[in-house]
Write an enzyme that holds these catalytic residues in place. Structure first.
Site, PDB file in Angstrom:
ATOM      1  N   ASP A  39       0.672  -1.105  -0.282  1.00  0.00           N
ATOM      2  CA  ASP A  39       0.244   0.076  -0.246  1.00  0.00           C
ATOM      3  C   ASP A  39       0.845   1.097  -0.014  1.00  0.00           C
ATOM      4  OD1 ASP A  39       0.768  -0.752   2.656  1.00  0.00           O
ATOM      5  OD2 ASP A  39      -0.772   0.300   3.261  1.00  0.00           O
ATOM      6  N   ASP A  95       7.226   4.660  -1.133  1.00  0.00           N
ATOM      7  CA  ASP A  95       7.349   4.085  -0.180  1.00  0.00           C
ATOM      8  C   ASP A  95       5.842   3.009  -0.644  1.00  0.00           C
ATOM      9  OD1 ASP A  95       6.354   3.061   2.708  1.00  0.00           O
ATOM     10  OD2 ASP A  95       5.707   5.463   3.548  1.00  0.00           O
ATOM     11  N   GLU A 116       0.006  -1.510   5.914  1.00  0.00           N
ATOM     12  CA  GLU A 116       1.380  -0.780   6.548  1.00  0.00           C
ATOM     13  C   GLU A 116       1.379   0.816   6.408  1.00  0.00           C
ATOM     14  OE1 GLU A 116       5.198   0.849   7.969  1.00  0.00           O
ATOM     15  OE2 GLU A 116       3.215   1.469   5.858  1.00  0.00           O
ATOM     16  N   ASP A 162      12.248  -0.760   3.800  1.00  0.00           N
ATOM     17  CA  ASP A 162      10.984   0.593   4.059  1.00  0.00           C
ATOM     18  C   ASP A 162      11.522   1.828   4.493  1.00  0.00           C
ATOM     19  OD1 ASP A 162       8.342   1.743   4.226  1.00  0.00           O
ATOM     20  OD2 ASP A 162       7.557   0.973   5.883  1.00  0.00           O
ATOM     21  N   HIS A 206       5.473  10.053   2.079  1.00  0.00           N
ATOM     22  CA  HIS A 206       3.772  10.640   1.501  1.00  0.00           C
ATOM     23  C   HIS A 206       3.831  11.890   1.332  1.00  0.00           C
ATOM     24  CE1 HIS A 206       2.787   7.591   5.409  1.00  0.00           C
ATOM     25  NE2 HIS A 206       3.775   7.069   4.393  1.00  0.00           N
TER      26      HIS A 206
END
Length: 420
Positions: free
Chosen positions: A89, A148, A182, A206, A389
């Site tokens: 995700d 990510d 996640e 990650d 993000h």
């Protein structure tokens, strides 16, 4: 397929996590995650992987069998099975489809979107100076890049491709797993069956810029505090109204000053007042509790319980209740003493690739923290990306290639340490 095209191919599938469905217990929370898992399952099959299992939760696992001749294993020595994890995700900060592009970076600012005048500014992201002369994958300023964690998926899959294309590279059994959701509470890792997976140790990919490495993160918990008041009409409220909203505000005011996310850094813990909802009759307050040390974390949880007890004495036992829950542990708790060897192997793999390891404490959680707590030691490797993000997320191609090279070296070193 080269690693850049592989990554770009994965970004074309929108795998934004869906917080609403996640809260309802649905996993995967978005259809795109299953779509990506199905694509990966087909690619794994094409690469000749074995034991490919795609579950209805979108948890995907596969195995690359050992190719080490028996005569190279002294006294029936077994090679530890190493695993690599990535999540399917992407974060919910942006829900648009990804529109990735490649730029050759000459220095200065990067215009991501001429029409909307969206600029990736060197002054705000000075680490860009490290990539002058390199190709960089960026967004168009309207979406996340999805590095990510699709950079991790690309790095892992590229390594498997390289190992299958070069059978002269000896390796023990290698396992891979791709996990959903996640980005909302490490849900895929929490649902993952470590015992049946059969790995001895593992790594998540990650993390951020090239060279970064995580083997410590938060001990994390959460608190739900419920305040129960007594409603009354304001014209006759004197001596009757007990305002639960004011109780909640008073509770917040008694938290340690300065121990909040906006005032802390490094290994400093905090209480995060994250959500409050209600009215004068009933208010629910939600907090996150974080600390790097086990004792510090326990002290924080005890403090909140004692604070609630004191408030109950002040307002009455029916006026306040608190629920304290553990979320995940610091991965460092699982990498001490003899269990430290995954760190040592990673350090050697970085060195072989002429990469300086930059061990950083992660002020957040990642799947490896949950997996380690379940008994699978699992530190965290870099993917090479920056600005997770964010619409300013970017990924230098050389860093992505380096991430895959580190994975390959870890597999080689694990083998070399046990064969003649």
């Amino acid at each position: 397929m080269n690693i850049t095209d592989r990554f770009l191919n994965y970004t074309r599938i929108n795998t934004t996590t869906n917080r609403g469905k996640g809260a309802a217990g649905i996993m995967p929370s978005s259809d795109g995650q299953m779509e990506l898992a199905q694509l990966l399952a087909q690619e794994l099959e094409n690469l000749g992987m074995q034991d490919i299992v795609l579950r209805e939760t979108a948890i995907l696992t596969a195995t690359l069998p050992s190719n080490i001749p028996v005569e190279l294993l002294p006294n029936d020595t077994t090679i530890p099975t190493v695993a690599f994890f990535a999540h399917l995700d992407t974060s919910a900060e942006q829900t648009n489809d990804t529109h990735a592009q490649i730029v050759h970076y000459h220095g200065g600012d990067i215009c991501l979107n001429h029409d909307l005048n969206i600029i990736l500014k060197e002054s705000e992201h000075p680490e860009l100076c490290n990539y002058v002369g390199d190709d960089i994958l960026v967004t168009d300023g309207t979406c996340l890049l999805g590095a990510d964690d699709k950079a991790a998926i690309a790095a892992i899959m590229h390594t498997l491709q390289e190992l299958k294309a070069n059978p002269d590279i000896l390796h023990g059994t290698v396992k891979v797993a791709f996990l959903p959701d996640e980005e909302q509470g490490l849900r895929g890792a929490k649902a993952f069956d470590v015992e049946s997976f059969g790995a001895d140790f593992g790594y998540t990919l990650d993390c951020c810029g090239i060279g970064e490495f995580v083997h410590e993160n938060w001990n994390a918990g959460n608190a739900v505090v419920t305040f129960t008041g007594q409603s009354a009409h304001p014209m006759s409220a004197k001596g009757k109204l007990k305002n639960s909203l004011l109780m909640a505000h008073q509770f917040i005011s008694m938290l340690p000053a300065g121990e909040a996310p906006q005032y802390t850094e490094g290994r400093e813990g905090y209480y995060w007042v994250k959500e409050m909802a209600g009215n004068s009759a009933k208010t629910v307050l939600k907090l996150d509790i974080r600390d790097f040390t086990q004792q510090g974390y326990r002290d924080r949880m005890v403090f909140l319980q004692n604070l609630a007890n004191s408030c109950a004495t002040l307002w009455g036992e029916s006026a306040i209740s608190i629920q304290l829950d553990d979320r995940y542990e610091n991965v460092a708790n699982s990498l001490e003493g003899e269990a430290r060897f995954p760190i040592d192997i990673a350090k050697e793999a970085y060195t072989r690739n002429n990469i300086e390891m930059k061990a950083i404490p992660m002020r957040g959680g990642y799947d490896g923290a949950v997996l380690s707590q379940k008994g699978l030691p699992c530190p965290n490797l870099f993917t090479g990306a920056h600005n997770f993000h964010s619409i300013y997320e970017y990924l230098p191609v050389k860093s992505l290639q380096a991430a895959s090279s580190v994975v390959t070296e870890i597999i080689k070193i694990t083998c070399e340490r046990h064969i003649q």
